[in-house]
Structures are given as C-alpha cells and as structure tokens.
Write an enzyme that holds these catalytic residues in place. Structure first.
Site, short mmCIF file in Angstrom:
data_model
loop_
_atom_site.label_atom_id
_atom_site.label_comp_id
_atom_site.label_asym_id
_atom_site.label_seq_id
_atom_site.Cartn_x
_atom_site.Cartn_y
_atom_site.Cartn_z
CB ALA A 167 -1.64 7.58 -3.78
N GLY A 223 0.84 -1.20 0.00
CA GLY A 223 0.00 0.00 0.00
C GLY A 223 0.87 1.24 0.00
CG ASN A 224 -0.12 4.68 -1.56
OD1 ASN A 224 -0.86 5.48 -0.99
ND2 ASN A 224 -0.47 4.08 -2.69
NE ARG A 225 3.70 7.97 5.48
CZ ARG A 225 4.60 8.90 5.70
NH1 ARG A 225 5.82 8.75 5.25
NH2 ARG A 225 4.29 10.00 6.35
#
Ligand code: C5P
Length: 228
Positions: A94, A26-28
């Site tokens: 994102a 995943g990402n932030r």
C-alpha cells in the site's frame, strides 16, 4: 505434467514517508495478504522474494527471501533491481499517494496554533514499470476502493498501470484477516471471490491467487510455444 518452479517477487505492507526524524505519514496496511502470498508461493516450491514494509507480520516459510523498505522510493529501487529475473510480480504493498515535499532535519516543535505540511505526489511505481517489464512477465496490482466504485476504478487501473490483473478490494479489506475481491483481467470477465456474507480468509485467498497466477503463466508459455 510437473511444471518447473516460477520466480516470484511480492511487495507487501505500508510505506512510511518521513515528516521529521520521529514522525511519518503511513497507512493501515498490515502486510498480512502479501506475506500470505509469499508463504503460499514458497510452499509450492517457487523461488520467492518478499519486499516487506514496516509490518509486524512475517513469512513463516524459511525459503522466503525477505528484504525491507520504509519509503516508496526505497521500494521502487528494490523492485527495479529485482524485477528483471522474475516471472511474476505481485504488488500488494500500500504505497503512499502523497509524501512531505521536504523532511525536516529537526523534530518539529509544538509552537504555533497550526502547522502546514506541503505534500507532493508519489510517482506510480507500478505504472512506471511498463518500460522495464519483460513480455513474458505476469504483473498483478491491487486496488483498494469504495464498494460503489470497485469495478469501474479497477478497470481503469488495469489500463492505466498496464498490468495483467487487478485485484480489487473494498476498503474494509485493509487491516482485516479476511478479504472480498474482484479479479479483473483483459481477457476474462470480472471474477468475484468471497462475498460480504462469506469473506475469504486471506491465507485461503493467497493460495487461490498463487494457483491462478501459476496457471496464467503456464497458459502464456503454452501459447508462445504454439505460435509459429
Ligand atoms: O492507484 P492506486 O494506488 O489505487 O493503485 C493501487 C496499486 O498501485 C497497488 O498495487 C499499489 O501497490 C500500486 N501503487 C504503486 N505506486 C504508487 C501507488 C500505488 O505502484 N505510488
């Protein structure tokens, strides 16, 4: 003159690409800016659909229609299904650049001293819309880049993704409540919004960006009706 409401599609939040039944890449991204954009559009009376990834932030305006996604592939399907009757699409999600080539059916066990996961590139959703978008539609993408490369990379993305505007942000914007941005378009010089010393609250920026998108769409409609 009172303009009729526009139809907005906004994508927000991170993607999660599964490794096995319990783990993912995943990402932030918090989804905060995209959710603020959806609220700002809805507050102006625009019909607004929000495609929202796994985020803990939700729109407060009850008229926002929210649909959820986790993987980039799910987001792409939703965008392709919903884009045709929209005037404006803002891609603030994102999206992962790489995902595991295969999803393990069972939870990976802690066995050997190391583990290699093969990743494959995720197709660029925004760039892939060039063949399905309609001429009147306004499409806005984002670019999260190191400060030193912000302008150069955003200009390259404006061309490569064939969008109308790129909102370029330094890396610090992710997961923050404030934003610094460069707005890059084909027909105007880069415009800087907020600064390191005075970053803008994401809610304030969202209202400004929606006003800007509305104005660009109106200008496009005016030039269409003026042309012979
Ligand atoms: O190329 P990069 O990921 O930096 O571009 C950022 C923009 O492209 C964002 O608007 C993002 O949502 C979109 N994007 C996409 N599909 C991907 C990766 C990014 O549409 N696979």
């Amino acid at each position: 003159m009172i303009m009729p409401p526009n139809r907005y599609l906004i994508a927000a939040g991170p993607t999660r690409e599964p490794i096995d039944p319990v783990r993912y890449i995943g990402n932030r991204s918090s989804g905060r800016l995209g959710v603020a954009l959806a609220d700002a559009a809805a507050r102006r009376g625009h019909a607004t659909t929000l495609l929202l990834g796994p985020s803990g932030v939700f729109p407060s305006d009850p008229s926002v229609l929210t649909e959820r996604f986790e993987r980039a592939e799910e987001l792409e399907r939703l965008i392709r299904d919903r884009l045709h009757d929209r005037d404006i699409f803002i891609m603030a999600a994102a999206v992962a650049d790489y995902r595991p080539r295969t999803r393990q059916a069972d939870k990976i066990r802690r066995e050997g001293p190391s583990l290699t996961i093969e990743l494959e590139q995720v197709p660029d959703i925004l760039a892939g819309l060039a063949d399905v978008r309609r001429p009147h539609q306004l499409i806005v993408g984002f670019a999260l880049e190191p400060r030193s490369k912000l302008l150069e990379s955003a200009q390259a993305k404006l061309e490569r993704k064939q969008v109308d505007m790129i909102v370029a942000n330094p890396l610090e914007t992710m997961d923050a409540t404030t934003i610094e941005a460069l707005l890059i378009r084909h027909d105007a010089p880069p415009e800087s919004v907020g600064s390191t010393h005075a970053p803008l609250d994401k809610q304030v920026f969202a209202s400004m960006l929606i006003d800007r998108c509305d104005a660009l769409l109106d200008a496009r409609a005016d030039s269409r009706s003026a042309s012979p």
